[in-house]
Design an enzyme around this catalytic site. Structure first.
Site, PDB file in Angstrom:
ATOM      1  N   HIS A   1       8.129   5.973  -9.202  1.00 15.23           N
ATOM      2  CA  HIS A   1       6.767   5.576  -8.827  1.00 15.23           C
ATOM      3  C   HIS A   1       5.776   5.993  -9.920  1.00 15.23           C
ATOM      4  O   HIS A   1       5.943   7.034 -10.536  1.00 15.23           O
ATOM      5  CB  HIS A   1       6.424   6.277  -7.509  1.00 15.23           C
ATOM      6  CG  HIS A   1       5.199   5.764  -6.808  1.00 15.23           C
ATOM      7  ND1 HIS A   1       3.930   5.876  -7.324  1.00 15.23           N
ATOM      8  CD2 HIS A   1       5.050   5.154  -5.603  1.00 15.23           C
ATOM      9  CE1 HIS A   1       3.051   5.357  -6.469  1.00 15.23           C
ATOM     10  NE2 HIS A   1       3.715   4.913  -5.408  1.00 15.23           N
TER      11      HIS A   1
ATOM     12  N   LYS B   1       6.935  -5.136  -4.445  1.00 10.53           N
ATOM     13  CA  LYS B   1       6.574  -4.219  -3.369  1.00 10.53           C
ATOM     14  C   LYS B   1       5.377  -4.781  -2.598  1.00 10.53           C
ATOM     15  O   LYS B   1       4.450  -5.325  -3.195  1.00 10.53           O
ATOM     16  CB  LYS B   1       6.207  -2.873  -4.006  1.00 10.53           C
ATOM     17  CG  LYS B   1       5.477  -1.870  -3.131  1.00 10.53           C
ATOM     18  CD  LYS B   1       5.032  -0.689  -3.977  1.00 10.53           C
ATOM     19  CE  LYS B   1       4.232   0.338  -3.207  1.00 10.53           C
ATOM     20  NZ  LYS B   1       3.842   1.481  -4.055  1.00 10.53           N
TER      21      LYS B   1
ATOM     22  N   ARG C   1      10.210   4.846   4.796  1.00  9.17           N
ATOM     23  CA  ARG C   1      10.566   6.229   5.118  1.00  9.17           C
ATOM     24  C   ARG C   1      10.607   6.442   6.629  1.00  9.17           C
ATOM     25  O   ARG C   1      11.473   7.160   7.137  1.00  9.17           O
ATOM     26  CB  ARG C   1       9.564   7.175   4.434  1.00  9.17           C
ATOM     27  CG  ARG C   1       9.762   7.215   2.946  1.00  9.17           C
ATOM     28  CD  ARG C   1       8.522   7.660   2.177  1.00  9.17           C
ATOM     29  NE  ARG C   1       8.616   7.114   0.829  1.00  9.17           N
ATOM     30  CZ  ARG C   1       9.308   7.674  -0.155  1.00  9.17           C
ATOM     31  NH1 ARG C   1       9.930   8.822   0.025  1.00  9.17           N
ATOM     32  NH2 ARG C   1       9.379   7.087  -1.341  1.00  9.17           N
TER      33      ARG C   1
ATOM     34  N   LYS D   1       9.464  13.563  -1.514  1.00 11.16           N
ATOM     35  CA  LYS D   1       8.275  12.905  -0.960  1.00 11.16           C
ATOM     36  C   LYS D   1       8.435  12.637   0.534  1.00 11.16           C
ATOM     37  O   LYS D   1       9.384  11.988   0.960  1.00 11.16           O
ATOM     38  CB  LYS D   1       8.047  11.595  -1.727  1.00 11.16           C
ATOM     39  CG  LYS D   1       6.921  10.722  -1.203  1.00 11.16           C
ATOM     40  CD  LYS D   1       6.727   9.541  -2.132  1.00 11.16           C
ATOM     41  CE  LYS D   1       5.907   8.439  -1.494  1.00 11.16           C
ATOM     42  NZ  LYS D   1       5.676   7.309  -2.404  1.00 11.16           N
TER      43      LYS D   1
ATOM     44  N   ASP E   1      13.029   2.619  -1.713  1.00  8.18           N
ATOM     45  CA  ASP E   1      12.151   2.364  -0.565  1.00  8.18           C
ATOM     46  C   ASP E   1      11.466   1.005  -0.607  1.00  8.18           C
ATOM     47  O   ASP E   1      10.952   0.533   0.406  1.00  8.18           O
ATOM     48  CB  ASP E   1      11.109   3.480  -0.411  1.00  8.18           C
ATOM     49  CG  ASP E   1      10.125   3.546  -1.571  1.00  8.18           C
ATOM     50  OD1 ASP E   1      10.355   2.925  -2.621  1.00  8.18           O
ATOM     51  OD2 ASP E   1       9.107   4.255  -1.426  1.00  8.18           O
ATOM     52  N   ASN E   2      11.398   0.369  -1.762  1.00  3.33           N
ATOM     53  CA  ASN E   2      10.832  -0.978  -1.887  1.00  3.33           C
ATOM     54  C   ASN E   2      11.141  -1.508  -3.274  1.00  3.33           C
ATOM     55  O   ASN E   2      11.737  -0.811  -4.093  1.00  3.33           O
ATOM     56  CB  ASN E   2       9.322  -1.004  -1.631  1.00  3.33           C
ATOM     57  CG  ASN E   2       8.534   0.085  -2.317  1.00  3.33           C
ATOM     58  OD1 ASN E   2       8.001   0.982  -1.670  1.00  3.33           O
ATOM     59  ND2 ASN E   2       8.478   0.034  -3.643  1.00  3.33           N
TER      60      ASN E   2
ATOM     61  N   HIS F   1       5.456  11.636   3.132  1.00  5.21           N
ATOM     62  CA  HIS F   1       4.616  10.440   3.264  1.00  5.21           C
ATOM     63  C   HIS F   1       4.725   9.738   4.625  1.00  5.21           C
ATOM     64  O   HIS F   1       4.544   8.528   4.714  1.00  5.21           O
ATOM     65  CB  HIS F   1       4.926   9.451   2.130  1.00  5.21           C
ATOM     66  CG  HIS F   1       3.753   8.567   1.784  1.00  5.21           C
ATOM     67  ND1 HIS F   1       3.910   7.341   1.150  1.00  5.21           N
ATOM     68  CD2 HIS F   1       2.414   8.717   1.987  1.00  5.21           C
ATOM     69  CE1 HIS F   1       2.721   6.792   0.968  1.00  5.21           C
ATOM     70  NE2 HIS F   1       1.797   7.613   1.472  1.00  5.21           N
TER      71      HIS F   1
ATOM     72  N   ASP G   1      11.933   5.818  -5.401  1.00  7.73           N
ATOM     73  CA  ASP G   1      10.597   5.385  -5.002  1.00  7.73           C
ATOM     74  C   ASP G   1      10.092   4.292  -5.943  1.00  7.73           C
ATOM     75  O   ASP G   1       9.988   4.516  -7.153  1.00  7.73           O
ATOM     76  CB  ASP G   1       9.659   6.602  -5.041  1.00  7.73           C
ATOM     77  CG  ASP G   1       8.335   6.367  -4.356  1.00  7.73           C
ATOM     78  OD1 ASP G   1       8.085   5.243  -3.905  1.00  7.73           O
ATOM     79  OD2 ASP G   1       7.544   7.322  -4.278  1.00  7.73           O
ATOM     80  N   ASP G   2       9.783   3.120  -5.399  1.00  8.53           N
ATOM     81  CA  ASP G   2       9.269   2.001  -6.199  1.00  8.53           C
ATOM     82  C   ASP G   2      10.268   1.544  -7.265  1.00  8.53           C
ATOM     83  O   ASP G   2       9.858   1.074  -8.334  1.00  8.53           O
ATOM     84  CB  ASP G   2       7.952   2.371  -6.884  1.00  8.53           C
ATOM     85  CG  ASP G   2       6.741   2.208  -5.979  1.00  8.53           C
ATOM     86  OD1 ASP G   2       6.931   2.123  -4.753  1.00  8.53           O
ATOM     87  OD2 ASP G   2       5.613   2.178  -6.492  1.00  8.53           O
TER      88      ASP G   2
ATOM     89  N   CYS H   1       6.335   2.123   0.818  1.00  8.56           N
ATOM     90  CA  CYS H   1       6.740   3.529   0.909  1.00  8.56           C
ATOM     91  C   CYS H   1       6.826   4.052   2.338  1.00  8.56           C
ATOM     92  O   CYS H   1       7.897   4.423   2.816  1.00  8.56           O
ATOM     93  CB  CYS H   1       5.767   4.399   0.123  1.00  8.56           C
ATOM     94  SG  CYS H   1       5.533   3.923  -1.591  1.00  8.56           S
TER      95      CYS H   1
END
Length: 535
Positions: A219, A375, A76, A129, A325-326, A131, A34-35, A72
């Site tokens: 993240h 991002k 996903r 996560k 994710d980014n 989301h 994540d991130d 995010c």
């Protein structure tokens, strides 16, 4: 004699057919960071300790031109459904809007990997996560997962359940019930431990498993365990310019970046390292030590998953896929969108478990080496992710591919591996045809046709990539820029004025896709957002 030979052949053929019929379906594990920026693991340029990911990359497939959806929720949604995020109903985060492409949760005209594999004889497990739907009717168990533990929302403390915006409620869930963390809770460990517990609980039902392990790390907030932070304190005193140069040189050495591609300049708003005070340098060193520790701990947990697979005797029948994710995030926790308590916690040392801080534009510039932007944007810094596929019996070793691929491809890949068919209908709903293409030929080092084009849109930022060409624009300027990524992957030389025909050609492709996917120009969504707030 001929009769005997005939019967022998029948027996051999029958045995072969039985062998094929009885061949075990592979276990499939998707791990999502994540991130995390393009260069943040060892095998893509970093000096953080990621021995598990590095070994998986060296003994599997690395893809250097793999893309996510730059944020995010959209990423996903695309990963789970094999659709562009707008087609799945998550065109702009989990904000509920009165448009089908922007309803803020997975729609009923999409189907998840878990839903399809569940119908095809798989145990479906998720840790981490979610989301893509905050109301309980949209939680993982309602979208095909048998077992779930993790964070329903977008971000949280790693040590406790701690809302960070006014009037906010965050949910950690075990199955369909809310869960309250106890002492010694650390989310990265907890997501993994529950996932492994779920695998253990289902191992005797003779089904393969699909595990979606969606880590919250790295993240913000920057939260790590003391023993991991200790490994990295004091290692960043050379500053961000030197770190980027070191990562870039390693990327060229590793082959993920071509030597002719130039390192992008630092962000224009970023100060020179030498202009910082000693106190400022120490604070940034601590932030980066914690950030590295978060990735280190994630890799340790990936090692735990690998160990469990080996203990089960399933190593040759399991495939791992890893991505982010980014790109790295330039966000900071200083504006009015956060509670007073959280804004105050932003100024505590990053190693303090009660802190709540981010590494900002400084860290994001390092994470996204060698690219520009972050991002949220559709430049390479926002959308490019490291991608690793590993499985001793399923992925040929030592591969590096530079073919463009996208997070939408994971649905088709999983179904191809499982021998499953993407459904036309599910639970009485007509399902939108998948946009992805199976990566299995690449895993087996065979020819892969790839995509005619790849498309991106998030909050007015837009892009289309076709072959070596990429057309991209930033909101609200909305001015197209054109780059030849084979020659200029870091997007330094805008060729739009020199190639108006190519701009027009790619713009037509983008507009046709945007209409098909349900994209609405962001200025219209902005107006609707203002009306919603007013009403």
């Amino acid at each position: 004699m001929m009769k005997k030979i005939f019967y022998t052949l029948v027996v051999v053929v029958s045995a072969f057919q039985l062998s094929v019929a009885q061949k075990k379906k592979p276990n499939i594990i998707i791990i999502l960071a994540d991130d995390m920026g393009y260069s943040d693991i060892g095998c893509f340029g970093s000096d953080v300790q990621t021995p598990n990911l590095d070994e998986m990359a060296s003994k599997g497939l690395k893809m250097a031109n793999f893309y996510n959806a730059s944020r995010c929720c959209p990423s996903r949604a695309s990963l789970l459904t094999g659709l562009y995020a707008h087609q799945a109903g998550v065109g702009d985060m989990v904000n509920a809007r009165p448009y089908p492409a922007y309803q803020g949760y997975l729609n009923k005209t999409s189907v998840t990997i878990a839903e399809v594999l569940q119908k095809n004889g798989y145990n479906t497990i998720m840790g981490g996560k979610w989301h893509v739907g905050q109301n309980k009717e949209n939680w993982p168990l309602q979208r095909g997962f048998d077992k779930y533990f993790g964070l329903i929302d977008g971000a949280n403390s790693y040590f406790e359940n701690r809302p960070y915006r006014p009037n906010q409620k965050l949910t950690i869930a075990l199955g369909n019930e809310e869960f309250t963390p106890g002492a010694n809770y650390y989310s990265t460990d907890a997501y993994t431990d529950y996932a492994l517990r779920f695998i253990e609980e289902t191992k005797n039902n003779n089904k393969p498993f699909f595990l979606y392990l969606a880590y919250q790390a790295p993240h913000w907030p920057l939260h790590a365990l003391p023993e991991d932070i200790k490994k990295y304190k004091g290692k960043f005193a050379r500053g961000w310019e030197v770190l980027r140069e070191q990562r870039y040189k390693k990327q060229v050495q590793l082959g993920v970046i071509d030597p002719k591609i130039k390192l992008s300049p630092m962000d224009k708003d970023l100060r020179k390292w030498d202009s910082l005070t000693s106190k400022e340098k120490e604070a940034w060193d601590e932030k980066m030590a914690v950030y590295y520790a978060m990735i280190d701990r994630m890799d340790q947990n990936i090692g735990k998953v690998r160990k469990k697979v080996k203990e089960l005797g399933e190593e040759d029948n399991t495939i791992f896929m890893f991505l982010s994710d980014n790109g790295g995030s330039n966000e900071t926790i200083t504006n009015t969108g956060y509670t007073e308590e959280i804004r105050a916690a932003n100024f505590k040392p990053a190693s303090d478990p009660t802190s709540f801080t981010a590494y900002g534009v400084e860290g994001a510039n390092v994470s996204n080496t060698p690219f520009r932007y972050f991002k949220h944007w559709e430049y390479e810094g926002g959308t490019a992710t490291p991608f690793i596929a590993y499985g001793p019996g399923l992925v040929k070793s030592g591969q590096l591919s530079k073919q463009p691929a996208h997070i939408i491809d994971l649905m088709a890949t999983c179904l191809d591996l499982a021998g499953a068919v993407y459904p036309k209908t599910y639970k009485g709903n007509t399902i939108t045809p998948t946009e992805g293409i199976s990566l299995v030929p690449l895993f087996q080092q065979k020819k892969w046709k790839g995509h005619e084009a790849l498309y991106f849109e998030h909050e007015g930022n837009r892009a289309v990539r076709q072959g070596e060409w990429k057309l991209v624009s930033e909101y609200p300027q909305n001015k197209w820029e054109l780059y030849n990524l084979n020659e200029d992957r870091t997007e330094l030389h805008n060729l739009a004025e020199k190639n108006p025909n190519k701009v027009n050609e790619l713009e037509k492709l983008y507009l046709k896709w945007a209409d098909r996917a349900g994209v609405i120009p962001f200025e219209k969504l902005d107006k609707k957002r203002a009306q919603d707030k007013f009403n």
